[in-house]
Design an enzyme around this catalytic site. Structure first.
Site, PDB file in Angstrom:
ATOM      1  N   ASP A  14      31.121  44.715  40.338  1.00 19.35           N
ATOM      2  CA  ASP A  14      31.310  43.350  40.857  1.00 19.35           C
ATOM      3  C   ASP A  14      32.483  43.289  41.842  1.00 19.35           C
ATOM      4  O   ASP A  14      33.434  44.074  41.745  1.00 19.35           O
ATOM      5  CB  ASP A  14      31.559  42.399  39.672  1.00 19.35           C
ATOM      6  CG  ASP A  14      31.265  40.958  40.043  1.00 19.35           C
ATOM      7  OD1 ASP A  14      30.640  40.722  41.099  1.00 19.35           O
ATOM      8  OD2 ASP A  14      31.659  40.057  39.277  1.00 19.35           O
ATOM      9  N   TRP A  19      35.485  41.320  48.463  1.00 17.85           N
ATOM     10  CA  TRP A  19      36.115  42.379  49.275  1.00 17.85           C
ATOM     11  C   TRP A  19      35.844  42.120  50.754  1.00 17.85           C
ATOM     12  O   TRP A  19      36.740  42.210  51.589  1.00 17.85           O
ATOM     13  CB  TRP A  19      35.546  43.737  48.846  1.00 17.85           C
ATOM     14  CG  TRP A  19      36.177  44.921  49.517  1.00 17.85           C
ATOM     15  CD1 TRP A  19      37.236  45.655  49.080  1.00 17.85           C
ATOM     16  CD2 TRP A  19      35.761  45.513  50.768  1.00 17.85           C
ATOM     17  NE1 TRP A  19      37.518  46.674  49.968  1.00 17.85           N
ATOM     18  CE2 TRP A  19      36.627  46.609  51.007  1.00 17.85           C
ATOM     19  CE3 TRP A  19      34.760  45.235  51.694  1.00 17.85           C
ATOM     20  CZ2 TRP A  19      36.514  47.422  52.134  1.00 17.85           C
ATOM     21  CZ3 TRP A  19      34.656  46.043  52.820  1.00 17.85           C
ATOM     22  CH2 TRP A  19      35.525  47.116  53.035  1.00 17.85           C
ATOM     23  N   HIS A  31      28.989  45.321  50.294  1.00 17.57           N
ATOM     24  CA  HIS A  31      27.981  46.064  49.521  1.00 17.57           C
ATOM     25  C   HIS A  31      27.817  47.484  50.063  1.00 17.57           C
ATOM     26  O   HIS A  31      27.581  48.417  49.306  1.00 17.57           O
ATOM     27  CB  HIS A  31      26.655  45.307  49.517  1.00 17.57           C
ATOM     28  CG  HIS A  31      26.745  44.040  48.724  1.00 17.57           C
ATOM     29  ND1 HIS A  31      26.638  44.025  47.355  1.00 17.57           N
ATOM     30  CD2 HIS A  31      26.999  42.772  49.091  1.00 17.57           C
ATOM     31  CE1 HIS A  31      26.807  42.784  46.931  1.00 17.57           C
ATOM     32  NE2 HIS A  31      27.038  42.006  47.952  1.00 17.57           N
ATOM     33  N   LEU A 125      23.404  64.735  36.417  1.00 19.90           N
ATOM     34  CA  LEU A 125      23.569  63.356  35.968  1.00 19.90           C
ATOM     35  C   LEU A 125      22.248  62.567  36.027  1.00 19.90           C
ATOM     36  O   LEU A 125      21.474  62.720  36.973  1.00 19.90           O
ATOM     37  CB  LEU A 125      24.589  62.675  36.896  1.00 19.90           C
ATOM     38  CG  LEU A 125      24.871  61.195  36.631  1.00 19.90           C
ATOM     39  CD1 LEU A 125      25.741  61.036  35.387  1.00 19.90           C
ATOM     40  CD2 LEU A 125      25.555  60.549  37.840  1.00 19.90           C
ATOM     41  N   ARG A 188      32.936  39.053  31.766  1.00 13.73           N
ATOM     42  CA  ARG A 188      31.705  38.548  31.164  1.00 13.73           C
ATOM     43  C   ARG A 188      30.599  39.584  31.345  1.00 13.73           C
ATOM     44  O   ARG A 188      30.720  40.516  32.141  1.00 13.73           O
ATOM     45  CB  ARG A 188      31.311  37.198  31.757  1.00 13.73           C
ATOM     46  CG  ARG A 188      31.156  37.186  33.253  1.00 13.73           C
ATOM     47  CD  ARG A 188      30.670  35.837  33.773  1.00 13.73           C
ATOM     48  NE  ARG A 188      30.774  35.793  35.218  1.00 13.73           N
ATOM     49  CZ  ARG A 188      31.792  35.250  35.889  1.00 13.73           C
ATOM     50  NH1 ARG A 188      32.794  34.699  35.243  1.00 13.73           N
ATOM     51  NH2 ARG A 188      31.811  35.263  37.209  1.00 13.73           N
TER      52      ARG A 188
END
Ligand code: IPE
Ligand code: IPE
Ligand code: MG
Length: 238
Positions: A14, A19, A31, A125, A188
């Site tokens: 988030d 930014w 983004h 990964l 949250r």
């Protein structure tokens, strides 16, 4: 050190919009920079021996944002799928998706299926993108699936267990997150992995996601390793 390297880390990435706003840039620039952070953190997670990394990339509620933002965001997603997937293969990263991707454009859906296929044999990964993901949607879909099995007579109501529910979720093949990180100072859960985080450790970073670094990620994992996970039980110390 109490805990080993977490098997699974989930992140709420988030703060991208803030930014960009701070720099008077178009929101999508945040983004784009945030995607660089995602690649850097994925690389770091792999080097640390973490097997699963789940990134909250687009929520079911994010469709309520302005049409211009949605258009820019989708364009960026498409660009990444078209041009950056080779980075995943180079890093031996296997891509997975959770969420209902049928709401995205056909080229985005095709790009996702191709990326999943192209990285299928990767053994490093497991990178999971939560796309058009919402935990309430995921659980609702699971309940519908189980109800249909009852109607079809393949399962009795009395045989529905926690494991039946786990199997009905997008995350059925994944371990639960050991650590959940949210950046940007918000504390949250925003409809993320509600079932799966029952016993996850939480860590909140003040950094906006584009400013978050591999070093911050390492610190968050080190903090997790110092925690005592009790799962409702007494510890030896008592
Ligand atoms: C989170 O960044 C990522 C998505 C929702 C796609 P935001 O876009 O929510 O950034 P802020 O919270 O507005 O700064
Ligand atoms: C959560 O962030 C969703 C993603 C990171 C993709 P939001 O910015 O959408 O959540 P709220 O609105 O602050 O709760
Ligand atoms: Mg936000």
């Amino acid at each position: 050190m109490k805990n080993k390297i977490p098997q699974h880390v989930a992140i709420i990435m988030d703060g991208n919009g803030r930014w960009a706003k701070e720099r008077k840039l178009p929101l999508v620039a945040g983004h784009k920079k945030g995607a660089d952070t995602a690649f850097a953190v994925s690389k770091c997670a792999h080097e640390m021996g973490i097997k699963w990394l789940t990134l909250y990339t687009f929520s079911t509620e994010n469709w309520k944002r302005p049409a211009s933002w949605l258009a820019d965001y989708n364009k960026l997603l498409q660009w990444y799928l078209d041009s950056e997937i080779t980075q995943l293969i180079k890093n031996n990263t296997k891509l997975h998706v959770i969420g209902d991707i049928s709401k995205f454009s056909t080229p985005i859906q095709e790009g996702l299926f191709k990326a999943i296929g192209d990285t299928q044999a990767c053994t490093g990964l497991n990178l999971v993108l939560a796309l058009n993901y919402g935990a309430r949607h995921e659980i609702t879909r699971g309940v519908q699936n189980i109800a249909q099995q009852v109607i079809d007579g393949t399962i009795d109501v009395a045989d529905i267990t926690e494991s039946t529910i786990v199997k009905s979720l997008y995350t059925c093949d994944m371990p639960d997150p050991d650590l959940l990180i949210r950046t940007s100072g918000e504390q949250r859960i925003s409809n993320y992995l509600l079932w799966q985080v029952a016993y996850s450790e939480f860590r909140f970073s003040e950094k906006l996601w584009p400013d978050y670094t591999a070093k911050n990620f390492t610190e968050d994992v080190l903090d997790y390793q110092k925690r005592e996970r009790r799962y409702g039980q007494y510890t030896d110390a008592l």
